[in-house]
Write a protein that holds these residues in place. Structure first.
Motif, mmCIF file in Angstrom:
data_model
loop_
_atom_site.group_PDB
_atom_site.id
_atom_site.type_symbol
_atom_site.label_atom_id
_atom_site.label_comp_id
_atom_site.label_asym_id
_atom_site.label_seq_id
_atom_site.Cartn_x
_atom_site.Cartn_y
_atom_site.Cartn_z
ATOM 1 N N LEU A 173 0.965 -1.225 0.054
ATOM 2 C CA LEU A 173 -0.114 0.056 0.172
ATOM 3 C C LEU A 173 0.767 0.937 -0.221
ATOM 4 C CD1 LEU A 173 -3.084 0.924 0.175
ATOM 5 C CD2 LEU A 173 -2.530 0.957 2.525
ATOM 6 N N TYR A 217 -3.446 6.132 0.558
ATOM 7 C CA TYR A 217 -5.344 5.623 1.569
ATOM 8 C C TYR A 217 -6.110 6.813 0.789
ATOM 9 C CZ TYR A 217 -5.015 5.384 5.995
ATOM 10 O OH TYR A 217 -4.539 4.780 6.668
ATOM 11 N N GLN A 243 -9.936 7.506 2.408
ATOM 12 C CA GLN A 243 -11.661 6.999 2.579
ATOM 13 C C GLN A 243 -12.460 8.051 2.184
ATOM 14 O OE1 GLN A 243 -11.254 5.746 7.046
ATOM 15 N NE2 GLN A 243 -10.060 4.403 6.555
ATOM 16 N N VAL A 292 -15.076 1.566 4.566
ATOM 17 C CA VAL A 292 -14.102 0.802 5.044
ATOM 18 C C VAL A 292 -13.524 -0.622 4.331
ATOM 19 C CG1 VAL A 292 -12.421 0.583 6.822
ATOM 20 C CG2 VAL A 292 -13.932 2.550 7.328
ATOM 21 N N ALA A 293 -12.325 -0.971 4.146
ATOM 22 C CA ALA A 293 -12.066 -1.881 3.919
ATOM 23 C C ALA A 293 -12.162 -3.102 4.989
ATOM 24 C CB ALA A 293 -10.534 -2.122 2.486
ATOM 25 N N GLY A 294 -11.833 -4.450 3.555
ATOM 26 C CA GLY A 294 -12.216 -5.613 5.222
ATOM 27 C C GLY A 294 -13.195 -5.823 4.365
ATOM 28 N N ALA A 295 -14.654 -5.700 5.768
ATOM 29 C CA ALA A 295 -15.988 -6.211 5.132
ATOM 30 C C ALA A 295 -16.582 -5.797 3.789
ATOM 31 C CB ALA A 295 -17.284 -5.465 5.931
ATOM 32 N N PRO A 330 -14.728 -5.464 -0.157
ATOM 33 C CA PRO A 330 -13.939 -5.725 -1.093
ATOM 34 C C PRO A 330 -13.237 -4.466 -1.495
ATOM 35 C CG PRO A 330 -15.648 -7.723 -0.796
ATOM 36 C CD PRO A 330 -16.357 -6.503 -0.234
ATOM 37 N N GLN A 331 -12.368 -4.276 -1.939
ATOM 38 C CA GLN A 331 -11.234 -3.435 -2.678
ATOM 39 C C GLN A 331 -11.765 -4.196 -4.237
ATOM 40 O OE1 GLN A 331 -7.469 -2.149 -1.932
ATOM 41 N NE2 GLN A 331 -8.290 -2.534 0.114
ATOM 42 N N HIS A 332 -12.193 -3.620 -5.632
ATOM 43 C CA HIS A 332 -12.111 -3.536 -6.461
ATOM 44 C C HIS A 332 -10.936 -2.261 -7.486
ATOM 45 C CE1 HIS A 332 -16.652 -5.289 -5.808
ATOM 46 N NE2 HIS A 332 -16.443 -4.499 -5.038
ATOM 47 N N PHE A 333 -10.195 -3.621 -8.068
ATOM 48 C CA PHE A 333 -8.964 -2.979 -8.838
ATOM 49 C C PHE A 333 -9.523 -2.700 -10.168
ATOM 50 C CE2 PHE A 333 -5.774 -3.789 -5.654
ATOM 51 C CZ PHE A 333 -6.438 -4.348 -4.593
#
Lengths: 116, 114
Positions: B45, B48, B50, B97-100, B102-105
């Motif tokens: 990373l 980032y 938010q 917030v990531a975690g719950a 998912p991040q999309h790339f």
């Protein structure tokens, strides 16, 4: 110090058989785990996830198992197909972990080759 | 069709030059991220964000800068202070917030030194 470890850089499996990809973590604060699949020259694609309150999550051919006591998770692909050949990344996050809550920590990846 | 667009796909930098990598998303996601991937390595990373007008350093922020003036855009500048910029750069976004979430790339930008 690696918090998320994928100790097998590569794995080769015959088409139709099971693929098992493993991931270990060290941070007991991690409470959410994800698997991503990545083809060359493309971005990772989200595959499946699991919360720490569960020990198993299933989505079609993909199942993720979580063993919190061993700090270990695994991704099972059954049956494996040639199109599954890619690099698989394990990732973990800890909600509320300081100022970077929720940020993902990635393993180095395992390259899966499924042979016809 | 919603997604994340990174441009250019390939970029070359001369010594002492700053270059800017573009990342645009139309997923209406609040959070955006920049990662660097080196051969045989996981994603690390860089920065980032938010929310708009706010961003934080990641694990390897030195030699990089970002801005978040619009929700849809999160450009990354690789400055001349980054001595080893050759890598594959990935931008991601998530609903919250990531975690719950998912991040999309995006599909990445490969940066090389001339």
């Amino acid at each position: 110090d690696q918090q998320v470890k994928q100790n097998s850089p590569s794995l080769s499996v015959q088409e139709g058989r099971i693929s098992i990809l493993n991931c270990d973590y060290t941070n007991s604060m991690f409470d959410y785990f994800l698997w991503y699949k990545k083809y060359p020259a493309e971005g990772p694609t989200f595959l499946i996830s699991i919360s720490s309150i569960k020990d198993k999550n299933e989505d079609g051919r993909f199942t993720v198992f979580l063993n919190k006591s061993a700090k270990h998770l695994s991704l099972h692909i059954v049956p494996s197909q040639p199109g599954d050949s890619a690099v698989y990344f394990c990732a973990a996050s800890a909600s509320g972990y300081g100022g970077s809550q929720g940020n993902l920590i990635f393993g180095k990846g395992t390259k899966l080759s499924v042979k016809p | 069709d919603g997604g994340i667009t990174q441009s250019p796909k390939y970029l070359f930098r001369k010594e002492g030059q700053n270059v800017t990598l573009s990342c645009e998303q139309n997923l209406n996601h609040d959070a955006m991220y920049w990662y660097r991937q080196d051969p045989g390595q996981g994603l690390r990373l860089i920065y980032y964000s938010q929310i708009v007008n706010d961003f934080q350093k990641g694990d390897i922020a030195e030699g990089y800068s970002v801005s978040r003036e619009k929700k849809e855009s999160f450009p990354l500048t690789v400055t001349s202070a980054q001595k080893n910029p050759t890598a594959f750069y990935l931008c991601a976004s998530s609903m919250g917030v990531a975690g719950a979430q998912p991040q999309h790339f995006g599909d990445g930008t490969r940066l090389s030194i001339l």
